[in-house]
Design a protein around this motif. Structure first.
Motif, PDB file in Angstrom:
ATOM      1  N   ASN A 138      -0.987 -45.469 -43.859  1.00 11.00           N
ATOM      2  CA  ASN A 138      -0.151 -44.842 -42.835  1.00 11.00           C
ATOM      3  C   ASN A 138      -0.128 -45.732 -41.600  1.00 11.00           C
ATOM      4  OD1 ASN A 138       0.084 -42.672 -44.589  1.00 11.00           O
ATOM      5  ND2 ASN A 138      -1.501 -41.474 -43.570  1.00 11.00           N
ATOM      6  N   LEU A 139       1.062 -45.975 -41.055  1.00 14.53           N
ATOM      7  CA  LEU A 139       1.237 -46.808 -39.871  1.00 14.53           C
ATOM      8  C   LEU A 139       2.067 -46.043 -38.844  1.00 14.53           C
ATOM      9  CD1 LEU A 139       2.190 -50.178 -41.632  1.00 14.53           C
ATOM     10  CD2 LEU A 139      -0.038 -49.571 -40.695  1.00 14.53           C
ATOM     11  N   THR A 140       1.681 -46.171 -37.570  1.00 19.75           N
ATOM     12  CA  THR A 140       2.404 -45.511 -36.484  1.00 19.75           C
ATOM     13  C   THR A 140       2.491 -46.453 -35.294  1.00 19.75           C
ATOM     14  OG1 THR A 140       1.467 -43.385 -37.159  1.00 19.75           O
ATOM     15  CG2 THR A 140       2.536 -43.471 -35.012  1.00 19.75           C
ATOM     16  N   ALA A 141       3.648 -46.530 -34.684  1.00 17.16           N
ATOM     17  CA  ALA A 141       3.826 -47.242 -33.418  1.00 17.16           C
ATOM     18  C   ALA A 141       4.252 -46.206 -32.376  1.00 17.16           C
ATOM     19  CB  ALA A 141       4.880 -48.334 -33.536  1.00 17.16           C
ATOM     20  N   PHE A 142       3.652 -46.270 -31.174  1.00 15.24           N
ATOM     21  CA  PHE A 142       3.935 -45.251 -30.171  1.00 15.24           C
ATOM     22  C   PHE A 142       4.160 -45.858 -28.794  1.00 15.24           C
ATOM     23  CE2 PHE A 142      -0.665 -45.813 -29.887  1.00 15.24           C
ATOM     24  CZ  PHE A 142      -0.886 -45.845 -28.519  1.00 15.24           C
TER      25      PHE A 142
ATOM     26  N   LEU B 296      -5.979 -46.535 -43.557  1.00  7.51           N
ATOM     27  CA  LEU B 296      -5.933 -46.968 -44.951  1.00  7.51           C
ATOM     28  C   LEU B 296      -7.107 -46.383 -45.709  1.00  7.51           C
ATOM     29  CD1 LEU B 296      -5.160 -50.434 -46.436  1.00  7.51           C
ATOM     30  CD2 LEU B 296      -7.380 -49.408 -46.940  1.00  7.51           C
ATOM     31  N   SER B 297      -6.835 -45.874 -46.904  1.00  4.46           N
ATOM     32  CA  SER B 297      -7.863 -45.483 -47.860  1.00  4.46           C
ATOM     33  C   SER B 297      -7.494 -46.098 -49.195  1.00  4.46           C
ATOM     34  CB  SER B 297      -7.956 -43.959 -47.997  1.00  4.46           C
ATOM     35  OG  SER B 297      -8.428 -43.373 -46.806  1.00  4.46           O
ATOM     36  N   ALA B 298      -8.475 -46.684 -49.879  1.00  2.00           N
ATOM     37  CA  ALA B 298      -8.176 -47.396 -51.117  1.00  2.00           C
ATOM     38  C   ALA B 298      -9.328 -47.258 -52.100  1.00  2.00           C
ATOM     39  CB  ALA B 298      -7.906 -48.879 -50.838  1.00  2.00           C
ATOM     40  N   LEU B 299      -8.959 -47.242 -53.380  1.00  6.00           N
ATOM     41  CA  LEU B 299      -9.919 -47.302 -54.483  1.00  6.00           C
ATOM     42  C   LEU B 299      -9.613 -48.569 -55.265  1.00  6.00           C
ATOM     43  CD1 LEU B 299      -9.648 -43.554 -55.561  1.00  6.00           C
ATOM     44  CD2 LEU B 299     -11.628 -44.615 -54.473  1.00  6.00           C
ATOM     45  N   PRO B 300     -10.079 -49.739 -54.770  1.00  4.14           N
ATOM     46  CA  PRO B 300      -9.716 -51.014 -55.412  1.00  4.14           C
ATOM     47  C   PRO B 300     -10.259 -51.141 -56.823  1.00  4.14           C
ATOM     48  CG  PRO B 300     -11.410 -51.339 -53.750  1.00  4.14           C
ATOM     49  CD  PRO B 300     -10.952 -49.928 -53.621  1.00  4.14           C
ATOM     50  N   VAL B 301     -11.439 -50.623 -57.053  1.00  2.21           N
ATOM     51  CA  VAL B 301     -12.028 -50.555 -58.385  1.00  2.21           C
ATOM     52  C   VAL B 301     -12.666 -49.184 -58.529  1.00  2.21           C
ATOM     53  CG1 VAL B 301     -12.460 -53.042 -58.554  1.00  2.21           C
ATOM     54  CG2 VAL B 301     -14.220 -51.550 -57.607  1.00  2.21           C
ATOM     55  N   ARG B 302     -12.933 -48.792 -59.729  1.00  2.16           N
ATOM     56  CA  ARG B 302     -13.510 -47.479 -59.962  1.00  2.16           C
ATOM     57  C   ARG B 302     -14.842 -47.342 -59.232  1.00  2.16           C
ATOM     58  NH1 ARG B 302     -11.841 -43.893 -63.694  1.00  2.16           N
ATOM     59  NH2 ARG B 302     -13.228 -42.160 -64.212  1.00  2.16           N
ATOM     60  N   ASN B 303     -15.042 -46.209 -58.586  1.00  2.29           N
ATOM     61  CA  ASN B 303     -16.289 -45.849 -57.899  1.00  2.29           C
ATOM     62  C   ASN B 303     -16.431 -46.458 -56.510  1.00  2.29           C
ATOM     63  OD1 ASN B 303     -17.040 -44.426 -60.222  1.00  2.29           O
ATOM     64  ND2 ASN B 303     -18.095 -46.218 -61.079  1.00  2.29           N
ATOM     65  N   LEU B 304     -15.502 -47.305 -56.089  1.00  2.00           N
ATOM     66  CA  LEU B 304     -15.568 -47.916 -54.755  1.00  2.00           C
ATOM     67  C   LEU B 304     -14.413 -47.395 -53.911  1.00  2.00           C
ATOM     68  CD1 LEU B 304     -16.692 -49.948 -52.666  1.00  2.00           C
ATOM     69  CD2 LEU B 304     -15.176 -51.673 -53.705  1.00  2.00           C
ATOM     70  N   GLN B 305     -14.740 -46.800 -52.758  1.00  2.00           N
ATOM     71  CA  GLN B 305     -13.708 -46.352 -51.823  1.00  2.00           C
ATOM     72  C   GLN B 305     -13.876 -47.077 -50.498  1.00  2.00           C
ATOM     73  OE1 GLN B 305     -12.747 -42.207 -51.595  1.00  2.00           O
ATOM     74  NE2 GLN B 305     -11.899 -42.345 -49.530  1.00  2.00           N
TER      75      GLN B 305
ATOM     76  N   THR C 164      -9.558 -47.693 -40.244  1.00  4.84           N
ATOM     77  CA  THR C 164      -8.660 -47.272 -39.173  1.00  4.84           C
ATOM     78  C   THR C 164      -8.635 -48.369 -38.117  1.00  4.84           C
ATOM     79  OG1 THR C 164     -10.301 -46.186 -37.757  1.00  4.84           O
ATOM     80  CG2 THR C 164      -9.338 -44.869 -39.535  1.00  4.84           C
ATOM     81  N   ALA C 165      -7.518 -48.494 -37.446  1.00  7.23           N
ATOM     82  CA  ALA C 165      -7.407 -49.478 -36.364  1.00  7.23           C
ATOM     83  C   ALA C 165      -6.324 -49.028 -35.402  1.00  7.23           C
ATOM     84  CB  ALA C 165      -7.084 -50.869 -36.915  1.00  7.23           C
ATOM     85  N   SER C 166      -6.483 -49.415 -34.140  1.00  8.19           N
ATOM     86  CA  SER C 166      -5.469 -49.091 -33.141  1.00  8.19           C
ATOM     87  C   SER C 166      -5.489 -50.141 -32.045  1.00  8.19           C
ATOM     88  CB  SER C 166      -5.703 -47.702 -32.541  1.00  8.19           C
ATOM     89  OG  SER C 166      -6.993 -47.608 -31.969  1.00  8.19           O
TER      90      SER C 166
ATOM     91  N   MET D 159     -12.483 -49.210 -37.357  1.00  5.29           N
ATOM     92  CA  MET D 159     -13.599 -48.695 -38.138  1.00  5.29           C
ATOM     93  C   MET D 159     -13.346 -49.027 -39.600  1.00  5.29           C
ATOM     94  SD  MET D 159     -14.973 -46.366 -40.363  1.00  5.29           S
ATOM     95  CE  MET D 159     -13.480 -45.415 -40.592  1.00  5.29           C
ATOM     96  N   LEU D 160     -14.336 -49.653 -40.243  1.00  7.79           N
ATOM     97  CA  LEU D 160     -14.248 -50.006 -41.657  1.00  7.79           C
ATOM     98  C   LEU D 160     -15.432 -49.373 -42.372  1.00  7.79           C
ATOM     99  CD1 LEU D 160     -12.955 -51.651 -43.984  1.00  7.79           C
ATOM    100  CD2 LEU D 160     -14.493 -53.529 -43.341  1.00  7.79           C
ATOM    101  N   ALA D 161     -15.161 -48.574 -43.405  1.00 11.11           N
ATOM    102  CA  ALA D 161     -16.212 -47.928 -44.179  1.00 11.11           C
ATOM    103  C   ALA D 161     -16.006 -48.232 -45.655  1.00 11.11           C
ATOM    104  CB  ALA D 161     -16.207 -46.422 -43.945  1.00 11.11           C
ATOM    105  N   ALA D 162     -17.102 -48.482 -46.360  1.00 16.77           N
ATOM    106  CA  ALA D 162     -17.056 -48.719 -47.802  1.00 16.77           C
ATOM    107  C   ALA D 162     -18.186 -47.940 -48.457  1.00 16.77           C
ATOM    108  CB  ALA D 162     -17.184 -50.204 -48.109  1.00 16.77           C
TER     109      ALA D 162
END
Length: 769
Positions: free
Chosen positions: A583-587, A622-631, A635-637, A673-676
């Motif tokens: 999801n992307l937003t410009a404000f 962004l949320s992604a499951l690039p390979v099974r079991n990894l999420q 977020t960035a602004s 924020m980057l979470a894995a």
């Protein structure tokens, strides 16, 4: 396809919806939950994954969820006199992202099909991120930044898109189960039994009204149902951290009457010490809260909810401020005042909600009451030094009653979807504010020590009327138009007293000031579905923050409302069979007549409408499951804020100076924020045992600490981690916060400074039934 809907016509008189919930391997998923959105209707699948519902003819959205699987939402058309079958195939939550339901528009809808910049944190995400209070929300939603200006549970401001309030009138409105929390200190301090948290970015004045100036935080608690559940949780950590949490939900009468209840004890020892008092345990915290939820389903058309929530806090060392930033950084976690600074708070919310679901319209009535009391059993130091110059003591009692009535289009509506309603409130507040000028103040005034006292009463009332409608111009194109009119009467009565040697002398008689405020807040949204996976939208929305009164200011007894305008464009994507969400937003966010505490002469200070600020930014989720079991979640602004007008008193020239071109305070130029999280399930385990490891990296860019932009906090990083075991009936997690022990000024302005929280580690054990 992950979801298959088959419509089978049968000769039948009832409109029966039958179906099955299965895994990809074809096995039925026992005890899966099936819920019809925007109704009170729902059920639980049997041991083979089958379910049956009875519905009137029409179009519905079904939300399906099960432990360990990605939730799904599907459209179902129930025809008159015919049975309909809907079969769902769920994927494991390590292979597909869940669909999320939000109520941002005060009706339930899919997050990815809601044309707003909104972040939804589910119960599982709240657990994964270890979100215990509002102070933990920084960067979990783009452009969201929390400021802990004191070391107590009630000392948190929330900044969205550069709008921050220093008065009790918030810039971000907080709602709990639809109940508006009038002041920042009456919001839920410690989260308990939360289903999800919605963070709406940008003004939301049309549906939410006053003080939804730059956004809204919606806290939705878990509701009891036919399924009996229970959870007990224990967390321990360094600095004496202890958190004991329980929640129980069960049916008292199957399909009719349900109850949920629970409680939480939250304790923490000292982070700060006070050499002046020789106190090694200066800022300990203790909080006790509890809740009761009652739900009665009188019929398929009527549902009633009663909620009671109460919290009591005792926080010592609530303001461990020091006089300069260098003291804060070079003598970390030390305070030098002469008093324990203990803050006590009791806060009780009660609400009764009646909902009717009909073929012509739906109806909601919500009545709520809030009772708040905050006080200081001892004085709090206000000069932040070992000297006895100035200290204070405040006592605030507040009561509010609200009533919101809403009519909305029926659940089966397709072309036209609408909401109209009204909001009514009454508020009473009594305050006693005392300022002590101690014996060392005799250096400036030989008559010290003495005290000045201000007694105040506030009586406010207001009413609002609002409406919003969405018209589906085509299957892909929607137009939404809304508007709200608020009018509010505010009244404050105050008098002043002088105390010396135990003798109180009245200085002024009761003085009453009154003002009426009103605002018109429209909204327009255009949204277009490029396909089932992608939607684009553009919107304009207006917000306002109500005006108020200045205590002890003859020259400026009141200040005007603050207004905001927000323009944004956005795109929402669910891609790769829901393995990637972007999801992307410009404000472009404008603040007008910003309420700033300032002075015209350098001596007398008051809140004045002196600022116009413009902010351009881009937000990404962004949320992604690039390979099974990894999420992976990211977020960035970005923020490019600049004042078009900001006249403040300048001590160098002893005159008012326009700080045009300065940046907004506590508004990072860049935030990310980057979470894995990697999860390894044990397929052969009957208890669905799995191990996981999680890392989070948060970067906060430079932000200004004062309006003059002479002080700032440079960019810094924070690393969090979590690892452990999960299963059907228990979870065990080891966690660490700020593992790199970053030192940064969480608060610093007006001659008071405080560090952000240090490294903390702990363990959480949860038992579930």
């Amino acid at each position: 396809m992950a979801l298959t809907l088959c419509f089978i016509s049968k000769l039948a008189f009832a409109q029966t919806l039958e179906g099955s919930i299965k895994s990809q391997s074809g096995e039925g998923i026992a005890l899966a939950n099936i819920r019809v959105l925007n109704t009170s209707i729902g059920t639980t699948a049997d041991r083979d994954g089958h379910f049956i519902l009875t519905l009137s003819a029409g179009n519905y959205q079904l939300a399906v969820s099960a432990v360990g699987f990605a939730s799904q939402t599907g459209a179902v058309v129930v025809a008159e006199g015919r049975a309909t079958q809907a079969d769902f195939i769920l994927q494991e939550n390590t292979a597909q992202l869940s669909e999320v339901i939000v109520s941002a528009d005060k009706v339930e809808a899919q997050l990815q099909k809601t044309p707003l910049a909104v972040t939804a944190l589910t119960a599982k995400e709240i657990e994964n991120y270890r979100i215990w209070s509002i102070s933990d929300l920084t960067a979990l939603s783009p452009s969201a930044f929390t400021i802990e200006h004191g070391n107590s549970t009630a000392s948190t401001f929330l900044n969205i898109r550069g709008a921050l309030g220093f008065t009790n009138e918030q810039a971000v409105a907080t709602y709990v189960d639809g109940v508006y929390q009038f002041d920042f200190f009456s919001a839920p301090f410690n989260f308990n039994n939360i289903e999800r948290i919605e963070i709406l970015r940008g003004p939301q004045g049309t549906l939410y009204g006053r003080n939804a100036f730059s956004g809204v935080v919606n806290v939705i608690t878990k509701k009891p149902s036919n399924q009996a559940t229970g959870r007990a949780e224990i967390s321990i950590g360094d600095y004496g951290q202890q958190r004991y949490n329980t929640a129980v939900s069960l049916p008292l009468v199957k399909n009719k009457f349900f109850v949920g209840f629970g409680g939480q004890l939250n304790k923490r020892g000292a982070v700060y010490e006070n050499p002046t008092l020789n106190d090694k345990d200066f800022d300990s915290r203790r909080s006790l809260n509890g809740f009761v939820n009652l739900r009665y389903l009188a019929s398929e058309n009527w549902a009633f909810d009663f909620t009671l929530r109460s919290e009591s806090n005792k926080d010592a060392g609530s303001f461990p401020w020091v006089a300069t930033d260098s003291i804060a950084l070079n003598a970390p976690y030390q305070a030098f005042g002469n008093f324990p600074n203990t803050e006590r708070i009791s806060n009780t919310n009660a609400s009764f909600t009646a909902r009717h679901y009909g073929q012509k319209f739906n109806f909601t009535s919500q009545t709520s009451g809030i009772k708040f009391h905050g006080w200081y059993p001892d004085q709090f130091d206000f000069d932040f030094t070992p000297a006895r110059f100035i200290s204070g003591d405040n006592d605030t009692e507040q009561q509010q009653i609200t009533e919101e009535l809403r009519f909305s289009s029926p659940t089966t509506a397709q072309t036209w979807k609408w909401t109209i309603g009204s909001f009514l409130f009454f508020e009473k507040t009594n305050t006693v504010g005392k300022t002590y000028f101690g014996e060392d103040y005799a250096l400036f005034d030989p008559s010290a020590p003495y005290s000045s006292i201000t007694n105040g009463k506030r009586n406010n009332r207001g009413v609002a009327f609002f409406g919003q409608a969405t018209y589906s111009v085509s299957e892909k194109f929607d137009l939404t138009v809304g508007a709200r009119y608020d009018t509010e009467h505010r009244e404050r009565t105050e008098n002043n007293e002088f105390e010396k040697g135990g003798i109180v002398t009245p200085l002024t008689a009761d003085t009453t000031v009154q003002r009426d405020f009103s605002a018109f807040t429209p909204k327009v949204i255009l949204s277009f579905k490029l396909n089932e996976a992608t939607m684009v939208f553009a919107s304009y929305a207006k917000g306002f923050r109500v005006g108020g009164f200045n205590v002890n200011s003859r020259a400026f007894p009141s200040y005007d409302p603050e207004k905001s305008d927000n323009y944004e464009i956005g795109i929402k994507n669910d891609l790769l069979d829901r393995k990637l969400r972007l999801n992307l937003t410009a404000f472009y966010f404008q603040q007008k007549d910003q309420q700033v505490t300032t002075s015209k002469d350098g001596i007398n200070y008051a809140t004045l409408n002196v600022g116009d600020m413009n902010n351009f930014g881009v937000e990404a989720e962004l949320s992604a499951l690039p390979v099974r079991n990894l999420q992976i979640d990211w977020t960035a602004s970005t923020s490019s804020s600049e004042y078009a007008r900001l006249p403040l008193f300048d001590f160098a020239t002893l005159a008012v100076k326009d700080y045009k071109g300065n940046h907004a305070i506590y508004n990072p130029k860049f935030q990310s924020m980057l979470a894995a999280q990697y999860t390894v399930p044990f397929k052969s385990s009957k208890q669905k045992l799995a191990v996981f490891v999680r890392g989070e990296y948060r970067y906060t860019g430079e932000y200004q600490l004062n309006f003059e932009n002479t002080e700032s906090q440079k960019g810094y990083s924070i690393i969090n981690a979590r690892a452990g075991l999960t299963s059907t009936h228990f979870d065990l997690a080891l966690w660490g916060r700020n593992l790199n022990d970053a030192r940064y000024l969480g608060w610093g302005t007006f001659g008071s400074y405080m560090l952000g929280a240090p490294r903390m580690v702990g363990m959480t054990l949860s038992v579930k039934i």
